[in-house]
Design an enzyme around this catalytic site. Structure first.
Site, mmCIF file in Angstrom:
data_model
loop_
_atom_site.group_PDB
_atom_site.id
_atom_site.type_symbol
_atom_site.label_atom_id
_atom_site.label_comp_id
_atom_site.label_asym_id
_atom_site.label_seq_id
_atom_site.Cartn_x
_atom_site.Cartn_y
_atom_site.Cartn_z
ATOM 1 N N PHE A 1 -68.449 -9.765 -48.598
ATOM 2 C CA PHE A 1 -67.582 -10.027 -49.745
ATOM 3 C C PHE A 1 -66.350 -9.143 -49.670
ATOM 4 O O PHE A 1 -66.342 -8.091 -49.019
ATOM 5 C CB PHE A 1 -68.328 -9.805 -51.068
ATOM 6 C CG PHE A 1 -68.778 -8.387 -51.291
ATOM 7 C CD1 PHE A 1 -67.980 -7.478 -51.977
ATOM 8 C CD2 PHE A 1 -70.006 -7.944 -50.816
ATOM 9 C CE1 PHE A 1 -68.392 -6.167 -52.189
ATOM 10 C CE2 PHE A 1 -70.433 -6.641 -51.023
ATOM 11 C CZ PHE A 1 -69.623 -5.753 -51.712
ATOM 12 N N CYS A 2 -65.282 -9.588 -50.338
ATOM 13 C CA CYS A 2 -64.041 -8.837 -50.424
ATOM 14 C C CYS A 2 -63.381 -9.174 -51.759
ATOM 15 O O CYS A 2 -63.991 -9.836 -52.601
ATOM 16 C CB CYS A 2 -63.128 -9.154 -49.245
ATOM 17 S SG CYS A 2 -62.703 -10.899 -49.113
ATOM 18 N N THR A 3 -62.164 -8.746 -51.974
ATOM 19 C CA THR A 3 -61.538 -8.892 -53.288
ATOM 20 C C THR A 3 -61.352 -10.350 -53.686
ATOM 21 O O THR A 3 -61.805 -10.779 -54.749
ATOM 22 C CB THR A 3 -60.180 -8.173 -53.322
ATOM 23 O OG1 THR A 3 -60.355 -6.817 -52.904
ATOM 24 C CG2 THR A 3 -59.584 -8.205 -54.714
ATOM 25 N N VAL B 1 -64.745 -11.094 -55.044
ATOM 26 C CA VAL B 1 -65.205 -10.363 -56.226
ATOM 27 C C VAL B 1 -64.496 -10.851 -57.482
ATOM 28 O O VAL B 1 -65.097 -10.941 -58.559
ATOM 29 C CB VAL B 1 -64.982 -8.847 -56.039
ATOM 30 C CG1 VAL B 1 -65.406 -8.086 -57.296
ATOM 31 C CG2 VAL B 1 -65.741 -8.330 -54.824
#
Length: 322
Positions: free
Chosen positions: A182-184, A211
């Site tokens: 996952f990332c922003t 996210v």
């Protein structure tokens, strides 16, 4: 209701003429009072913009008017004030810099997992959950139990993968575990999952929309997220429901500051913080203090210290020209 619509957007798609797109896009955004940063590269587009709702939606329609960008991803949130000082449209080698050639994110990315299904996936003890954001982002919030690669930039991620792919590592090549990343906002995940698949890992998943989409979609009572999410604008961080968080930026090193950081004797507004105290030259400190005086004068006048749009510039000659 807040006055400014914020749109984080990206799409991996071949844009052979990306250089020619720069000036018209800059002028269109400026004409609609939209600020922020957009990156154009041969592999696609990435960025975050903000402005009046009608202006931001006009820019999104303009982008999607190009058939190649018809499927452009974007996520929305709101800000009480304009979260960007300037408008920038930049040319880059990559829209998110990994430094590994020929990573086909548009065709090789891992399997999307919807925010409402993410908790079930990361609850599986056999799944290696990896936060692919930078260390300073992870420090203010992440998913419970996620692995922090402790990277200072995304270019360090392939080296970390190689280390963990050795026998006994989290990504042991012989075992090839299931991996969830996952990332922003989703863009780094598309490239990182594509990279892992290029290294022979088959079961690779990533959080669709990142996210930000998770915090927008999943109720706080059901959330596995702990802390706040760093964002690359003047809001600094957001929480559940994408409400602005409690962090501020150090104007000297650009790292997020908690209330505890600001209470430190090493914190001097606009000049230093616990993260960067003692690392600046005397010349830098002089410039920071001069700038802070101007900021305080503008604050007293109830105006912004900076904010004018930046004109289009010649193409950057290196990845550091951003």
């Amino acid at each position: 209701m807040a006055q400014f619509l914020v749109a984080a957007l990206y799409k991996f798609v071949p844009l052979a003429d990306y250089r020619a797109l720069r000036e018209p896009l800059f002028e269109f955004c400026r004409a609609h009072d939209v600020r922020g940063t957009l990156l154009l590269a041969e592999e696609g587009i990435n960025g975050t913009i903000a402005g009046p709702e009608e202006g931001v939606r006009a820019v999104l329609r303009h982008l999607r008017g190009d058939p190649r960008l018809a499927g452009l991803e974007h996520k929305e949130s709101w800000a009480e004030g304009q979260p960007f000082y300037r408008l920038k449209v930049k040319l880059k080698r990559e829209i998110v810099t990994m430094g590994v050639p020929n990573i086909q994110a548009e065709t090789m990315a891992g399997t999307y997992v919807a925010p409402e299904d993410w908790n079930q996936l990361i609850s599986d003890p056999e799944v290696v959950v990896i936060d692919v954001r930078n260390d300073y982002e992870v420090a203010i919030g992440s998913f419970e139990g996620a692995v922090n690669p402790h990277t200072r930039s995304f270019t360090e991620f392939p080296e970390w993968v190689e280390q963990q792919a050795q026998s006994g590592g989290l990504l042991d090549r012989q075992k090839k575990p299931r991996v969830a990343m996952f990332c922003t906002g989703g863009i780094r995940c598309e490239k990182s999952t594509a990279y892992l698949r290029s290294q022979g890992y088959d079961e690779v998943y990533h959080l669709h929309g990142g996210v930000l989409k998770y915090l927008e979609t999943v109720p706080a009572m059901q959330s596995r997220w702990e802390g706040e999410c760093f964002v690359f604008d003047e809001r600094v961080s957001v929480g559940h429901g994408l409400r602005p968080g409690d962090y501020e930026l150090c104007r000297a090193c650009r790292l997020p500051l908690s209330q505890a950081d600001k209470a430190s004797p090493l914190y001097e507004e606009g000049i230093s913080c616990p993260h960067c105290h003692g690392t600046h030259t005397e010349e830098q400190l002089r410039r920071f203090r001069d700038r802070q005086k101007q900021v305080e004068l503008a604050r007293r006048r109830n105006t912004r210290h900076i904010g004018a749009a930046m004109p289009a510039r010649p193409a950057p000659t290196s990845e550091t020209d951003i």
